[in-house]
Motif scaffolding. Sequence first.
Motif, PDB file in Angstrom:
ATOM      1  N   THR A   8      -8.192  -5.215   5.583  1.00 24.26           N
ATOM      2  CA  THR A   8      -7.711  -4.413   4.582  1.00 24.26           C
ATOM      3  C   THR A   8      -7.108  -3.283   5.464  1.00 24.26           C
ATOM      4  OG1 THR A   8      -9.319  -4.838   2.890  1.00 24.26           O
ATOM      5  CG2 THR A   8      -7.979  -2.758   2.577  1.00 24.26           C
ATOM      6  N   MET A   9      -5.696  -2.817   4.962  1.00 20.65           N
ATOM      7  CA  MET A   9      -5.037  -1.682   5.594  1.00 20.65           C
ATOM      8  C   MET A   9      -4.427  -1.087   4.636  1.00 20.65           C
ATOM      9  SD  MET A   9      -3.823  -3.698   9.084  1.00 20.65           S
ATOM     10  CE  MET A   9      -2.168  -3.366   8.642  1.00 20.65           C
ATOM     11  N   TYR A  10      -3.694   0.192   4.706  1.00 19.12           N
ATOM     12  CA  TYR A  10      -2.757   1.025   3.758  1.00 19.12           C
ATOM     13  C   TYR A  10      -1.842   1.326   4.652  1.00 19.12           C
ATOM     14  CZ  TYR A  10      -6.917   1.584   0.853  1.00 19.12           C
ATOM     15  OH  TYR A  10      -7.939   1.317   0.161  1.00 19.12           O
ATOM     16  N   SER A  11      -0.436   0.963   3.924  1.00 17.68           N
ATOM     17  CA  SER A  11       0.782   1.370   4.615  1.00 17.68           C
ATOM     18  C   SER A  11       1.015   2.920   4.513  1.00 17.68           C
ATOM     19  CB  SER A  11       1.870   0.789   3.807  1.00 17.68           C
ATOM     20  OG  SER A  11       2.078   1.372   2.479  1.00 17.68           O
ATOM     21  N   SER A  12       2.127   3.318   5.288  1.00 16.95           N
ATOM     22  CA  SER A  12       2.438   4.984   5.146  1.00 16.95           C
ATOM     23  C   SER A  12       2.798   5.428   3.909  1.00 16.95           C
ATOM     24  CB  SER A  12       3.586   4.893   6.106  1.00 16.95           C
ATOM     25  OG  SER A  12       4.805   4.488   5.606  1.00 16.95           O
ATOM     26  N   ALA A  13       3.150   4.541   3.124  1.00 13.17           N
ATOM     27  CA  ALA A  13       3.347   5.079   1.648  1.00 13.17           C
ATOM     28  C   ALA A  13       2.162   5.015   0.649  1.00 13.17           C
ATOM     29  CB  ALA A  13       4.254   3.869   1.002  1.00 13.17           C
ATOM     30  N   GLY A  14       1.035   4.596   1.310  1.00 15.48           N
ATOM     31  CA  GLY A  14      -0.323   4.478   0.795  1.00 15.48           C
ATOM     32  C   GLY A  14      -0.598   3.196  -0.129  1.00 15.48           C
ATOM     33  N   LYS A  15       0.052   2.433   0.123  1.00 15.01           N
ATOM     34  CA  LYS A  15      -0.255   1.136  -0.752  1.00 15.01           C
ATOM     35  C   LYS A  15      -1.345   0.197  -0.038  1.00 15.01           C
ATOM     36  CE  LYS A  15       3.658   0.235  -3.632  1.00 15.01           C
ATOM     37  NZ  LYS A  15       3.869  -0.610  -4.596  1.00 15.01           N
ATOM     38  N   LYS A  16      -2.029  -0.497  -0.542  1.00  9.31           N
ATOM     39  CA  LYS A  16      -3.093  -1.315  -0.009  1.00  9.31           C
ATOM     40  C   LYS A  16      -2.484  -2.529   0.596  1.00  9.31           C
ATOM     41  CE  LYS A  16      -7.820  -2.742  -0.768  1.00  9.31           C
ATOM     42  NZ  LYS A  16      -8.976  -2.858  -1.847  1.00  9.31           N
ATOM     43  N   LEU A  17      -3.016  -3.031   1.698  1.00  9.51           N
ATOM     44  CA  LEU A  17      -2.313  -4.229   2.458  1.00  9.51           C
ATOM     45  C   LEU A  17      -3.306  -5.317   2.865  1.00  9.51           C
ATOM     46  CD1 LEU A  17       0.425  -2.602   4.795  1.00  9.51           C
ATOM     47  CD2 LEU A  17       0.837  -3.663   2.599  1.00  9.51           C
ATOM     48  N   TYR A  18      -3.157  -6.355   2.759  1.00  8.16           N
ATOM     49  CA  TYR A  18      -3.991  -7.486   3.361  1.00  8.16           C
ATOM     50  C   TYR A  18      -3.332  -7.786   4.500  1.00  8.16           C
ATOM     51  CZ  TYR A  18      -7.236  -8.018  -0.551  1.00  8.16           C
ATOM     52  OH  TYR A  18      -8.338  -7.588  -1.165  1.00  8.16           O
ATOM     53  N   ALA A  19      -3.892  -8.065   5.674  1.00 14.35           N
ATOM     54  CA  ALA A  19      -3.373  -8.589   6.684  1.00 14.35           C
ATOM     55  C   ALA A  19      -4.479  -9.899   7.458  1.00 14.35           C
ATOM     56  CB  ALA A  19      -3.231  -7.671   7.914  1.00 14.35           C
ATOM     57  N   VAL A  20      -3.485 -10.857   7.580  1.00 17.03           N
ATOM     58  CA  VAL A  20      -4.490 -12.167   7.859  1.00 17.03           C
ATOM     59  C   VAL A  20      -3.966 -12.230   9.649  1.00 17.03           C
ATOM     60  CG1 VAL A  20      -4.667 -14.739   8.113  1.00 17.03           C
ATOM     61  CG2 VAL A  20      -4.137 -13.347   5.943  1.00 17.03           C
ATOM     62  N   ARG A  21      -5.039 -12.464  10.254  1.00 13.00           N
ATOM     63  CA  ARG A  21      -4.695 -12.399  12.096  1.00 13.00           C
ATOM     64  C   ARG A  21      -4.774 -13.738  12.351  1.00 13.00           C
ATOM     65  NH1 ARG A  21      -5.008  -7.217  14.357  1.00 13.00           N
ATOM     66  NH2 ARG A  21      -5.860  -5.674  12.880  1.00 13.00           N
ATOM     67  N   ASN A  22      -3.867 -14.218  13.386  1.00 10.04           N
ATOM     68  CA  ASN A  22      -4.271 -15.390  14.263  1.00 10.04           C
ATOM     69  C   ASN A  22      -5.481 -15.540  15.073  1.00 10.04           C
ATOM     70  OD1 ASN A  22      -1.864 -16.468  13.181  1.00 10.04           O
ATOM     71  ND2 ASN A  22      -0.712 -15.493  14.967  1.00 10.04           N
ATOM     72  N   ALA A  23      -5.595 -16.435  15.751  1.00  7.46           N
ATOM     73  CA  ALA A  23      -7.180 -16.563  16.634  1.00  7.46           C
ATOM     74  C   ALA A  23      -6.749 -15.569  17.734  1.00  7.46           C
ATOM     75  CB  ALA A  23      -7.310 -18.024  17.262  1.00  7.46           C
ATOM     76  N   ASP A  24      -5.477 -15.350  18.461  1.00  5.64           N
ATOM     77  CA  ASP A  24      -5.457 -14.246  19.545  1.00  5.64           C
ATOM     78  C   ASP A  24      -5.350 -12.741  18.861  1.00  5.64           C
ATOM     79  OD1 ASP A  24      -3.045 -14.408  18.230  1.00  5.64           O
ATOM     80  OD2 ASP A  24      -1.830 -14.560  20.024  1.00  5.64           O
ATOM     81  N   GLY A  25      -5.608 -12.568  17.563  1.00  4.44           N
ATOM     82  CA  GLY A  25      -5.719 -11.400  17.065  1.00  4.44           C
ATOM     83  C   GLY A  25      -4.477 -10.751  16.557  1.00  4.44           C
ATOM     84  N   THR A  26      -2.989 -11.352  16.852  1.00  4.88           N
ATOM     85  CA  THR A  26      -1.766 -10.919  16.226  1.00  4.88           C
ATOM     86  C   THR A  26      -1.892 -11.094  14.825  1.00  4.88           C
ATOM     87  OG1 THR A  26      -0.686 -12.899  16.866  1.00  4.88           O
ATOM     88  CG2 THR A  26      -0.658 -11.129  18.460  1.00  4.88           C
ATOM     89  N   PHE A  27      -0.983 -10.371  14.239  1.00  8.72           N
ATOM     90  CA  PHE A  27      -0.746 -10.499  12.603  1.00  8.72           C
ATOM     91  C   PHE A  27      -0.050 -11.751  12.408  1.00  8.72           C
ATOM     92  CE2 PHE A  27      -1.108  -5.762  12.805  1.00  8.72           C
ATOM     93  CZ  PHE A  27      -2.486  -5.670  11.988  1.00  8.72           C
ATOM     94  N   LYS A  28      -0.722 -12.641  11.606  1.00  8.57           N
ATOM     95  CA  LYS A  28      -0.004 -13.913  11.048  1.00  8.57           C
ATOM     96  C   LYS A  28       0.803 -13.475   9.721  1.00  8.57           C
ATOM     97  CE  LYS A  28      -1.262 -18.465   9.416  1.00  8.57           C
ATOM     98  NZ  LYS A  28      -2.201 -19.360   9.559  1.00  8.57           N
ATOM     99  N   ASP A  29       0.128 -12.688   8.912  1.00  8.14           N
ATOM    100  CA  ASP A  29       0.841 -12.530   7.715  1.00  8.14           C
ATOM    101  C   ASP A  29       0.442 -11.228   6.912  1.00  8.14           C
ATOM    102  OD1 ASP A  29       2.080 -13.064   5.006  1.00  8.14           O
ATOM    103  OD2 ASP A  29       0.201 -13.978   4.253  1.00  8.14           O
ATOM    104  N   ILE A  30       1.138 -10.456   6.348  1.00  5.34           N
ATOM    105  CA  ILE A  30       0.881  -9.231   5.803  1.00  5.34           C
ATOM    106  C   ILE A  30       1.224  -9.276   4.523  1.00  5.34           C
ATOM    107  CG2 ILE A  30       1.270  -6.785   5.871  1.00  5.34           C
ATOM    108  CD1 ILE A  30       1.209  -6.852   8.999  1.00  5.34           C
ATOM    109  N   GLN A  31       0.699  -8.941   3.279  1.00  2.72           N
ATOM    110  CA  GLN A  31       0.848  -8.777   2.076  1.00  2.72           C
ATOM    111  C   GLN A  31       0.391  -7.534   1.487  1.00  2.72           C
ATOM    112  OE1 GLN A  31      -0.495 -12.487   0.233  1.00  2.72           O
ATOM    113  NE2 GLN A  31       1.593 -13.313   0.135  1.00  2.72           N
ATOM    114  N   THR A  32       0.928  -7.133   0.260  1.00  4.29           N
ATOM    115  CA  THR A  32       0.418  -6.191  -0.438  1.00  4.29           C
ATOM    116  C   THR A  32      -0.700  -6.684  -1.177  1.00  4.29           C
ATOM    117  OG1 THR A  32       1.929  -6.377  -2.300  1.00  4.29           O
ATOM    118  CG2 THR A  32       2.733  -4.848  -0.619  1.00  4.29           C
ATOM    119  N   TYR A  33      -1.725  -5.743  -1.372  1.00  8.38           N
ATOM    120  CA  TYR A  33      -2.820  -6.216  -2.415  1.00  8.38           C
ATOM    121  C   TYR A  33      -2.250  -6.878  -3.581  1.00  8.38           C
ATOM    122  CZ  TYR A  33      -7.052  -5.776  -5.259  1.00  8.38           C
ATOM    123  OH  TYR A  33      -8.006  -6.043  -6.275  1.00  8.38           O
ATOM    124  N   GLN A  34      -1.280  -6.258  -4.248  1.00  8.21           N
ATOM    125  CA  GLN A  34      -0.834  -6.472  -5.402  1.00  8.21           C
ATOM    126  C   GLN A  34      -0.408  -8.140  -5.523  1.00  8.21           C
ATOM    127  OE1 GLN A  34       2.482  -4.270  -6.968  1.00  8.21           O
ATOM    128  NE2 GLN A  34       2.303  -5.015  -8.950  1.00  8.21           N
TER     129      GLN A  34
END
Length: 71
Positions: A8-34
Motif C-alpha cells: 500500500t502506497m499513496y500518490s502525490s495527490a493523496g490517493k491510495k495505491l496498491y503496488a505488486v512487485r516482481n521477485a526482484d523487487g521492481t514494480f510489476k503493477d500499480i493500481q489505484t485502490y478504487q
Amino acid sequence: MATRRRTTMYSSAGKKLYAVRNADGTFKDIQTYQRAHAADLRHKSKAELEAAAGKPPRKAAKKAVTRRSTR
C-alpha cells in the motif's frame, strides 16, 4: 489462484495505491485502490461459482473401495 501480495502506497495527490512487485523487487503493477477493490469485488472464487451453480461444496476425497470377486 493465490492472491498476490500488495504494497500500500499513496500518490502525490493523496490517493491510495496498491503496488505488486516482481521477485526482484521492481514494480510489476500499480493500481489505484478504487480500481483494485472494484476488480476484487467482481471476481468470484471457485467455491462461490459452484454454490451459484447449485453444486454441493467440495469435500475431502474418500479412500477408494476395492471389491474382490467372489468366484
